[in-house]
Design a protein around this motif. Structure first.
Motif, mmCIF file in Angstrom:
data_model
loop_
_atom_site.group_PDB
_atom_site.id
_atom_site.type_symbol
_atom_site.label_atom_id
_atom_site.label_comp_id
_atom_site.label_asym_id
_atom_site.label_seq_id
_atom_site.Cartn_x
_atom_site.Cartn_y
_atom_site.Cartn_z
ATOM 1 N N ALA A 55 0.829 -1.212 0.000
ATOM 2 C CA ALA A 55 0.000 0.000 0.000
ATOM 3 C C ALA A 55 0.865 1.264 0.000
ATOM 4 O O ALA A 55 0.337 2.371 0.092
ATOM 5 C CB ALA A 55 -0.933 -0.004 1.203
ATOM 6 N N GLY A 56 2.179 1.091 -0.077
ATOM 7 C CA GLY A 56 3.067 2.238 -0.210
ATOM 8 C C GLY A 56 3.923 2.579 0.998
ATOM 9 O O GLY A 56 4.767 3.476 0.928
ATOM 10 N N GLN A 57 3.738 1.880 2.120
ATOM 11 C CA GLN A 57 4.510 2.181 3.321
ATOM 12 C C GLN A 57 5.939 1.663 3.190
ATOM 13 O O GLN A 57 6.154 0.536 2.734
ATOM 14 C CB GLN A 57 3.835 1.559 4.551
ATOM 15 N N ARG A 58 6.912 2.477 3.595
ATOM 16 C CA ARG A 58 8.312 2.055 3.481
ATOM 17 C C ARG A 58 9.067 2.104 4.811
ATOM 18 O O ARG A 58 10.088 1.444 4.950
ATOM 19 C CB ARG A 58 9.042 2.927 2.450
ATOM 20 N N SER A 59 8.614 2.879 5.769
ATOM 21 C CA SER A 59 9.296 2.967 7.062
ATOM 22 C C SER A 59 8.558 2.115 8.090
ATOM 23 O O SER A 59 7.363 2.315 8.325
ATOM 24 C CB SER A 59 9.355 4.425 7.535
ATOM 25 N N PHE A 60 9.279 1.166 8.691
ATOM 26 C CA PHE A 60 8.690 0.269 9.678
ATOM 27 C C PHE A 60 9.528 0.297 10.954
ATOM 28 O O PHE A 60 10.753 0.416 10.904
ATOM 29 C CB PHE A 60 8.632 -1.165 9.144
ATOM 30 N N GLY A 61 8.856 0.171 12.090
ATOM 31 C CA GLY A 61 9.531 0.194 13.374
ATOM 32 C C GLY A 61 9.383 -1.111 14.122
ATOM 33 O O GLY A 61 8.295 -1.697 14.147
ATOM 34 N N GLU A 62 10.464 -1.571 14.736
ATOM 35 C CA GLU A 62 10.454 -2.797 15.537
ATOM 36 C C GLU A 62 11.042 -2.528 16.917
ATOM 37 O O GLU A 62 11.973 -1.730 17.072
ATOM 38 C CB GLU A 62 11.256 -3.903 14.853
ATOM 39 N N ASN A 63 10.509 -3.236 17.912
ATOM 40 C CA ASN A 63 10.961 -3.088 19.299
ATOM 41 C C ASN A 63 11.967 -4.142 19.731
ATOM 42 O O ASN A 63 12.674 -3.935 20.716
ATOM 43 C CB ASN A 63 9.764 -3.171 20.254
ATOM 44 N N TYR A 64 12.011 -5.262 19.028
ATOM 45 C CA TYR A 64 12.833 -6.380 19.463
ATOM 46 C C TYR A 64 13.855 -6.733 18.388
ATOM 47 O O TYR A 64 13.510 -6.882 17.212
ATOM 48 C CB TYR A 64 11.956 -7.598 19.768
ATOM 49 N N VAL A 65 15.110 -6.909 18.818
ATOM 50 C CA VAL A 65 16.180 -7.221 17.869
ATOM 51 C C VAL A 65 15.869 -8.498 17.107
ATOM 52 O O VAL A 65 16.053 -8.573 15.883
ATOM 53 C CB VAL A 65 17.533 -7.339 18.612
ATOM 54 N N GLN A 66 15.378 -9.513 17.815
ATOM 55 C CA GLN A 66 15.127 -10.791 17.151
ATOM 56 C C GLN A 66 14.068 -10.675 16.067
ATOM 57 O O GLN A 66 14.096 -11.405 15.076
ATOM 58 C CB GLN A 66 14.751 -11.881 18.154
ATOM 59 N N GLU A 67 13.137 -9.753 16.233
ATOM 60 C CA GLU A 67 12.103 -9.589 15.206
ATOM 61 C C GLU A 67 12.638 -8.905 13.954
ATOM 62 O O GLU A 67 12.357 -9.322 12.830
ATOM 63 C CB GLU A 67 10.929 -8.776 15.772
ATOM 64 N N ILE A 68 13.385 -7.845 14.130
ATOM 65 C CA ILE A 68 13.904 -7.123 12.972
ATOM 66 C C ILE A 68 14.895 -8.003 12.202
ATOM 67 O O ILE A 68 14.938 -7.981 10.969
ATOM 68 C CB ILE A 68 14.532 -5.782 13.404
ATOM 69 N N VAL A 69 15.650 -8.816 12.924
ATOM 70 C CA VAL A 69 16.595 -9.728 12.281
ATOM 71 C C VAL A 69 15.858 -10.809 11.493
ATOM 72 O O VAL A 69 16.262 -11.174 10.387
ATOM 73 C CB VAL A 69 17.529 -10.361 13.336
ATOM 74 N N ALA A 70 14.756 -11.301 12.051
ATOM 75 C CA ALA A 70 14.001 -12.361 11.382
ATOM 76 C C ALA A 70 13.175 -11.839 10.211
ATOM 77 O O ALA A 70 13.063 -12.499 9.173
ATOM 78 C CB ALA A 70 13.084 -13.050 12.394
ATOM 79 N N LYS A 71 12.599 -10.656 10.348
ATOM 80 C CA LYS A 71 11.683 -10.146 9.328
ATOM 81 C C LYS A 71 12.398 -9.523 8.131
ATOM 82 O O LYS A 71 11.933 -9.645 6.995
ATOM 83 C CB LYS A 71 10.739 -9.112 9.938
ATOM 84 N N SER A 72 13.496 -8.832 8.380
ATOM 85 C CA SER A 72 14.124 -8.060 7.306
ATOM 86 C C SER A 72 14.488 -8.893 6.075
ATOM 87 O O SER A 72 14.277 -8.431 4.942
ATOM 88 C CB SER A 72 15.341 -7.290 7.826
ATOM 89 N N ILE A 84 13.183 0.852 17.603
ATOM 90 C CA ILE A 84 12.629 1.798 18.564
ATOM 91 C C ILE A 84 12.548 1.233 19.983
ATOM 92 O O ILE A 84 12.027 1.896 20.878
ATOM 93 C CB ILE A 84 11.224 2.270 18.122
ATOM 94 N N GLY A 85 13.068 0.035 20.197
ATOM 95 C CA GLY A 85 12.986 -0.584 21.518
ATOM 96 C C GLY A 85 14.254 -0.406 22.328
ATOM 97 O O GLY A 85 15.270 0.099 21.840
ATOM 98 N N GLY A 86 14.188 -0.812 23.579
ATOM 99 C CA GLY A 86 15.373 -0.792 24.420
ATOM 100 C C GLY A 86 16.433 -1.720 23.855
ATOM 101 O O GLY A 86 16.132 -2.844 23.440
ATOM 102 N N LEU A 87 17.672 -1.248 23.814
ATOM 103 C CA LEU A 87 18.751 -2.023 23.202
ATOM 104 C C LEU A 87 19.825 -2.348 24.223
ATOM 105 O O LEU A 87 20.445 -1.449 24.795
ATOM 106 C CB LEU A 87 19.361 -1.244 22.036
ATOM 107 N N GLN A 88 20.058 -3.630 24.431
ATOM 108 C CA GLN A 88 21.168 -4.070 25.260
ATOM 109 C C GLN A 88 22.448 -3.974 24.439
ATOM 110 O O GLN A 88 22.479 -4.330 23.261
ATOM 111 C CB GLN A 88 20.944 -5.505 25.735
ATOM 112 N N SER A 89 23.498 -3.507 25.072
ATOM 113 C CA SER A 89 24.754 -3.279 24.355
ATOM 114 C C SER A 89 25.264 -4.540 23.668
ATOM 115 O O SER A 89 25.851 -4.471 22.581
ATOM 116 C CB SER A 89 25.818 -2.750 25.322
ATOM 117 N N ASN A 90 25.030 -5.708 24.278
ATOM 118 C CA ASN A 90 25.547 -6.939 23.687
ATOM 119 C C ASN A 90 24.775 -7.387 22.449
ATOM 120 O O ASN A 90 25.159 -8.355 21.784
ATOM 121 C CB ASN A 90 25.577 -8.072 24.728
#
Length: 242
Positions: A55-72, A84-90
Motif C-alpha cells: 500500500a506504499g509504506q516504506r518505514s517500519f519500526g520494531e521493538n525487538y532485535v530478534q524480530e527485525i533480524v528475522a523479518k528483514s 525503537i525498543g530498548g537495546l542491550q549493548s551486547n
C-alpha cells in the motif's frame, strides 16, 4: 495463512490510508508538512507488513532485535527499518548486521552509543547510522530513556565521539495524556533546544519523534517530525516474542 490473519490483512491497507489522511489533516491544520509515518510492526507477522508495504509504506519500526533480524530478510530491501525498543549493548552487533537498518531511535546512554558505534564500524557501511537520543519525559521507571537535563550531554557524546553514528534528533514515549498539549511533547521540544546549543546546530535540523496511535495528532500539532503508529494500522499488539 490462517483465516484470522487473512481477515486482518485485508484491513491493513485501509487502516494505513486512514492514518495517512489523519496525519495530513493534522499537519494541514497547523500549516506544517506531514511528518514521516513509521508503521510499528512489533509482534506482527510478515504478511501484515507486506500488505502495508504494497500500500506504499516504506518505514517500519520494531521493538525487538530478534524480530527485525528475522523479518528483514523476508521483506523488500528498500524498507527503512527503525529500531525503537530498548537495546542491550551486547545485541548492538546483531542489530548492526541488518542490511537495511535505517535508524536506531532508542539510544539512551553512552554505553549503548559506544556499542552501536563499534558495531556499525565493523560492518563497513559507507554511510553513518542515523540515531536518536531517547528521553524519558514521564519519569516512569517502566520507560527507557535518559532523564531530561541529561539529554544534551548524551547527544554531544554521540555527535563528537561516535564517528559512525549520525545524531538526527530526539525520541520519547510519553505518558498517556489526552490534553491538547501533552507535557511530554513540551519537554522534548525544550530538550531539543538544549541539544541544539551544545552541538551547535539549529534546533529545526533536529528531528522530534513523538506521538503514537493514541496521540499522534497532538504530537503533530506540537511539532513532531515523525510519528510511530502501530495498533491503529495493524491491530492490537500481541505478546512479545520469546
Amino acid at each position: 495463512m490462517s483465516s484470522e490473519t487473512t481477515s486482518v490483512t485485508n484491513g491493513v491497507a485501509e487502516a494505513l490510508r486512514r492514518v495517512q489522511e489523519r496525519i495530513t489533516a493534522a499537519a494541514s491544520g497547523c500549516g506544517r508538512p506531514p511528518p514521516e509515518l513509521v508503521a510499528v510492526s512489533k509482534t506482527k507477522p510478515v504478511e501484515l507488513l507486506l500488505e502495508a508495504y504494497e500500500a506504499g509504506q516504506r518505514s517500519f519500526g520494531e521493538n525487538y532485535v530478534q524480530e527485525i533480524v528475522a523479518k528483514s530478510p523476508q521483506l523488500p530491501s528498500d524498507i527503512k527499518w527503525h529500531f525503537i525498543g530498548g537495546l542491550q549493548s551486547n545485541k548492538a552487533k546483531v542489530l548492526a548486521g541488518v542490511p537495511n537498518l535505517y535508524m536506531v531511535e532508542s539510544v539512551d546512554r553512552q554505553k549503548t552509543a559506544t556499542a552501536l558505534n563499534k558495531a556499525f564500524a565493523a560492518v563497513g557501511r559507507a554511510e553513518k547510522l542515523k540515531v536518536m537520543v531517547q528521553v524519558n519525559t514521564s519519569g516512569e521507571e517502566s520507560k527507557s530513556g535518559c532523564q531530561p537535563g541529561e539529554t544534551a550531554q548524551l547527544a554531544k557524546f554521540v555527535d563528537t565521539e561516535c564517528d559512525n553514528l549520525e545524531l538526527v534528533g530526539l525520541m520519547t514515549i510519553g505518558a498517556f495524556d489526552t490534553s491538547d498539549e501533552p507535557e511530554a511533547f513540551k519537554i522534548l521540544a525544550t530538550e531539543r533546544d538544549a541539544v541544539a546549543e551544545v552541538v551547535e546546530r539549529a534546533a529545526s535540523t533536529l528531528t522530534l519523534s513523538m506521538g503514537m496511535s493514541a496521540d499522534f495528532e497532538a504530537a503533530i500539532r506540537m511539532g513532531s517530525d515523525s510519528v510511530r503508529v502501530g495498533s491503529t494500522i495493524f491491530g492490537a499488539r500481541e505478546y512479545p516474542p520469546k
